[in-house]
Design a protein around this motif. Structure first.
Motif, PDB file in Angstrom:
ATOM      1  N   GLY A  22       1.521   0.217   2.942  1.00 11.48           N
ATOM      2  CA  GLY A  22       2.585  -0.581   3.546  1.00 11.48           C
ATOM      3  C   GLY A  22       2.369  -1.109   4.947  1.00 11.48           C
ATOM      4  O   GLY A  22       3.291  -1.675   5.534  1.00 11.48           O
ATOM      5  N   THR A  23       1.172  -0.927   5.498  1.00  7.07           N
ATOM      6  CA  THR A  23       0.963  -1.263   6.919  1.00  7.07           C
ATOM      7  C   THR A  23       1.449  -2.659   7.311  1.00  7.07           C
ATOM      8  O   THR A  23       2.156  -2.826   8.308  1.00  7.07           O
ATOM      9  CB  THR A  23      -0.532  -1.152   7.288  1.00  7.07           C
ATOM     10  OG1 THR A  23      -1.075  -0.024   6.619  1.00  7.07           O
ATOM     11  CG2 THR A  23      -0.708  -1.003   8.784  1.00  7.07           C
ATOM     12  N   ASP A  30      -0.111   0.256  -7.902  1.00 11.94           N
ATOM     13  CA  ASP A  30      -0.340   1.696  -7.928  1.00 11.94           C
ATOM     14  C   ASP A  30       0.860   2.484  -7.416  1.00 11.94           C
ATOM     15  O   ASP A  30       1.260   2.345  -6.262  1.00 11.94           O
ATOM     16  CB  ASP A  30      -1.572   1.976  -7.066  1.00 11.94           C
ATOM     17  CG  ASP A  30      -1.860   3.462  -6.955  1.00 11.94           C
ATOM     18  OD1 ASP A  30      -1.771   4.152  -7.995  1.00 11.94           O
ATOM     19  OD2 ASP A  30      -2.154   3.927  -5.843  1.00 11.94           O
ATOM     20  N   PRO A  64      -5.938  -8.484   0.538  1.00 17.67           N
ATOM     21  CA  PRO A  64      -6.166  -8.347  -0.904  1.00 17.67           C
ATOM     22  C   PRO A  64      -7.456  -7.604  -1.191  1.00 17.67           C
ATOM     23  O   PRO A  64      -8.295  -7.455  -0.301  1.00 17.67           O
ATOM     24  CB  PRO A  64      -6.299  -9.809  -1.362  1.00 17.67           C
ATOM     25  CG  PRO A  64      -6.785 -10.555  -0.176  1.00 17.67           C
ATOM     26  CD  PRO A  64      -6.191  -9.854   1.026  1.00 17.67           C
ATOM     27  N   PRO A  65      -7.597  -7.126  -2.438  1.00 15.82           N
ATOM     28  CA  PRO A  65      -8.918  -6.629  -2.822  1.00 15.82           C
ATOM     29  C   PRO A  65      -9.903  -7.782  -2.605  1.00 15.82           C
ATOM     30  O   PRO A  65      -9.551  -8.933  -2.837  1.00 15.82           O
ATOM     31  CB  PRO A  65      -8.772  -6.317  -4.314  1.00 15.82           C
ATOM     32  CG  PRO A  65      -7.395  -6.659  -4.717  1.00 15.82           C
ATOM     33  CD  PRO A  65      -6.639  -7.129  -3.543  1.00 15.82           C
ATOM     34  N   GLN A 117      -8.833   0.351  -2.729  1.00 15.90           N
ATOM     35  CA  GLN A 117      -7.834   0.905  -1.814  1.00 15.90           C
ATOM     36  C   GLN A 117      -8.483   1.421  -0.538  1.00 15.90           C
ATOM     37  O   GLN A 117      -8.869   2.574  -0.459  1.00 15.90           O
ATOM     38  CB  GLN A 117      -7.057   2.028  -2.506  1.00 15.90           C
ATOM     39  CG  GLN A 117      -6.202   1.498  -3.645  1.00 15.90           C
ATOM     40  CD  GLN A 117      -5.335   2.557  -4.277  1.00 15.90           C
ATOM     41  OE1 GLN A 117      -5.669   3.734  -4.222  1.00 15.90           O
ATOM     42  NE2 GLN A 117      -4.241   2.146  -4.882  1.00 15.90           N
ATOM     43  N   THR A 175      -5.607  -0.877   5.704  1.00 15.35           N
ATOM     44  CA  THR A 175      -5.655  -1.964   6.670  1.00 15.35           C
ATOM     45  C   THR A 175      -5.359  -1.322   8.012  1.00 15.35           C
ATOM     46  O   THR A 175      -4.248  -0.853   8.231  1.00 15.35           O
ATOM     47  CB  THR A 175      -4.581  -3.016   6.321  1.00 15.35           C
ATOM     48  OG1 THR A 175      -4.743  -3.389   4.956  1.00 15.35           O
ATOM     49  CG2 THR A 175      -4.728  -4.241   7.201  1.00 15.35           C
ATOM     50  N   PHE A 201      -3.870   6.235   2.294  1.00 15.82           N
ATOM     51  CA  PHE A 201      -4.204   6.693   0.932  1.00 15.82           C
ATOM     52  C   PHE A 201      -4.760   8.117   0.913  1.00 15.82           C
ATOM     53  O   PHE A 201      -5.693   8.427   1.648  1.00 15.82           O
ATOM     54  CB  PHE A 201      -5.283   5.780   0.321  1.00 15.82           C
ATOM     55  CG  PHE A 201      -4.901   4.337   0.202  1.00 15.82           C
ATOM     56  CD1 PHE A 201      -3.998   3.913  -0.757  1.00 15.82           C
ATOM     57  CD2 PHE A 201      -5.466   3.381   1.046  1.00 15.82           C
ATOM     58  CE1 PHE A 201      -3.656   2.571  -0.875  1.00 15.82           C
ATOM     59  CE2 PHE A 201      -5.126   2.035   0.934  1.00 15.82           C
ATOM     60  CZ  PHE A 201      -4.217   1.633  -0.029  1.00 15.82           C
TER      61      PHE A 201
HETATM   62  C1  LIG Z   1      -7.314  -3.325   0.619  1.00 18.29           C
HETATM   63  S1  LIG Z   1      -5.930  -2.530  -0.078  1.00 18.29           S
HETATM   64  C2  LIG Z   1      -4.604  -3.037   0.961  1.00 18.29           C
HETATM   65  C3  LIG Z   1      -4.130  -1.938   1.853  1.00 18.29           C
HETATM   66  C4  LIG Z   1      -2.766  -2.145   2.461  1.00 18.29           C
HETATM   67  N1  LIG Z   1      -2.649  -3.379   3.209  1.00 18.29           N
HETATM   68  C5  LIG Z   1      -2.393  -0.950   3.317  1.00 18.29           C
HETATM   69  O1  LIG Z   1      -1.994  -1.140   4.452  1.00 18.29           O
HETATM   70  O2  LIG Z   1      -2.481   0.187   2.852  1.00 18.29           O
HETATM   71  C6  LIG Z   1      -5.636  -3.443  -1.589  1.00 18.29           C
HETATM   72  C7  LIG Z   1      -4.396  -3.008  -2.358  1.00 18.29           C
HETATM   73  O3  LIG Z   1      -4.199  -3.868  -3.473  1.00 18.29           O
HETATM   74  C8  LIG Z   1      -3.752  -3.115  -4.584  1.00 18.29           C
HETATM   75  N2  LIG Z   1      -4.128  -3.871  -5.776  1.00 18.29           N
HETATM   76  C9  LIG Z   1      -5.375  -4.056  -6.292  1.00 18.29           C
HETATM   77  N3  LIG Z   1      -5.323  -4.863  -7.361  1.00 18.29           N
HETATM   78  C10 LIG Z   1      -4.024  -5.202  -7.544  1.00 18.29           C
HETATM   79  C11 LIG Z   1      -3.314  -6.035  -8.465  1.00 18.29           C
HETATM   80  N4  LIG Z   1      -3.959  -6.678  -9.437  1.00 18.29           N
HETATM   81  N5  LIG Z   1      -1.979  -6.169  -8.346  1.00 18.29           N
HETATM   82  C12 LIG Z   1      -1.313  -5.513  -7.354  1.00 18.29           C
HETATM   83  N6  LIG Z   1      -1.915  -4.739  -6.449  1.00 18.29           N
HETATM   84  C13 LIG Z   1      -3.250  -4.568  -6.537  1.00 18.29           C
HETATM   85  C14 LIG Z   1      -4.443  -1.786  -4.434  1.00 18.29           C
HETATM   86  O4  LIG Z   1      -3.737  -0.752  -5.103  1.00 18.29           O
HETATM   87  C15 LIG Z   1      -4.474  -1.610  -2.916  1.00 18.29           C
HETATM   88  O5  LIG Z   1      -3.372  -0.851  -2.472  1.00 18.29           O
END
Ligand SMILES: C[S@@+](CC[C@H](N)C(=O)[O-])C[C@H]1O[C@@H](n2cnc3c(N)ncnc32)[C@H](O)[C@@H]1O
Lengths: 123, 209
Positions: free
Chosen positions: B60-61, B80, B122-123, B25, B28, B16
């Protein structure tokens, strides 16, 4: 967006009952070759909606799939599997839209990414 | 592919640029992501030749790790568009195919039972209460084989109860493939201990969810 992804998505607008399949408006279609995996295809054959795939591939300019669900014995044909493979995994909707069959609402597809976000009054 | 190699490929991915705090955000990390997918593949056969979905895929990791372990079809879902853009560049750099969909996890309507495995970070629900549970309940509806997910250790009992009682999981198992108390670097000095879970959904009848 591959047609396998298209086969998994339904219109998600509140109140819509028959939201599948989403209609395709194709402005740009690209083809990307991937390895041929017959076992995967045989497994998918029983899971996907055939008609939705056949119609979608036609809209994308590939008219080689039978309109009606073929008999599973076709899975023994290498030629059939090749066509199925191409339609399911190699055709990509790059630019265009997915359209809700019930309301006509357009979900734009840009750079291969469909935007399925809803407006406040559609949730 | 060896674990080391997977971890090093994931370590080169772009993360990000401007993390949006309200969407939780944070990346991971390559360490945790590689172990998560490696377990899914090597202990359970939930990745290669499968259809895998990465919920809240961010850059996308996790989904890309699945493609590297020979998943046949991988899709990443995020609300996003800036993150999806980065995920798409990451896929190009790795020369793999990952489908992306912009959506709100709870609002997507799925047809059929095509997805085998859901992987997600997930968040945690620290910004929007219940976001973690929204992801988990949706994942258990969408996956037909397994769900791999990271959750705060402090929510352990709650997660287990909700998954089994309310969301139709037939099993909820903690995996100890991560170093005990894996620390998630959220901010400079705030670490969050997380658990890696594997959930198995109950068999479903063919229907849309
Ligand atoms: C902890 S990050 C995951 C990072 C991801 N695994 C990576 O490798 O970059 C949580 C992700 O969930 C997305 N997100 C949050 N709320 C969401 C929702 N209601 N629907 C879809 N995506 C959501 C955020 O934009 C964020 O990219």
């Amino acid at each position: 967006m591959r047609l396998l992804t298209h086969n998994m998505l339904s219109s998600n607008i509140k109140g819509v009952i028959n939201g599948f399949p989403l209609l395709i408006q194709a402005e740009r279609v690209v083809e990307k070759q991937v390895d041929f995996n017959p076992d995967f295809l045989k497994n998918m054959f029983s899971k996907i909606d055939w008609k939705a795939l056949a119609d979608a591939s036609k809209t994308m300019g590939y008219d080689e799939l039978p309109d009606e669900v073929p008999d599973p014995s076709v899975l023994d044909s290498q030629e059939f599997l090749q066509k199925f493979h191409h339609a399911l995994l190699e055709l990509h909707l790059e630019e265009g839209a997915l359209v809700c069959p019930e309301t006509g609402r357009r979900f734009p597809v840009n750079k291969g990414i469909p935007n399925m976000l809803l407006h406040e009054d559609e949730v | 592919m060896k674990l080391k190699q997977l971890e090093s490929l994931l370590g080169n991915l772009q993360q990000f640029d401007n993390p949006k705090i309200e969407l939780e955000q944070y990346p991971t990390g390559a360490h945790i992501a590689s172990r998560m997918l490696y377990t899914a593949e090597n202990s359970f056969g939930d990745v290669s030749n499968k259809v895998v979905a990465d919920f809240g895929c961010g850059c996308g990791t996790l989904g890309l790790a699945a493609t590297l372990l020979d998943a046949e079809h991988v899709i990443g879902l995020d609300v996003d568009d800036e993150s999806l853009e980065i995920a798409s560049i990451n896929a190009e750099d790795l020369e793999v195919e990952m489908g992306l969909i912009q959506c709100e996890i709870k609002n997507l309507r799925w047809q059929g039972q095509i997805v085998d495995t859901v992987v997600m970070n997930p968040p945690f629900g620290t910004r929007k209460k219940g976001a973690d549970m929204e992801f988990l309940s949706t994942a258990l509806k969408v996956a037909s084989q397994a769900v791999y997910s990271l959750h705060k250790t402090t929510t352990r009992e709650h997660i287990k109860r909700a998954a089994l009682r309310d969301y139709g999981a037939s099993s909820a198992e903690l995996r100890y493939d991560l170093p005990k108390q894996y620390k998630f670097h959220k901010k400079k000095d705030v670490d969050i201990a997380v658990d890696l879970w594997r959930f198995v959904p109950k068999p479903k009848h063919e229907s849309s969810s």
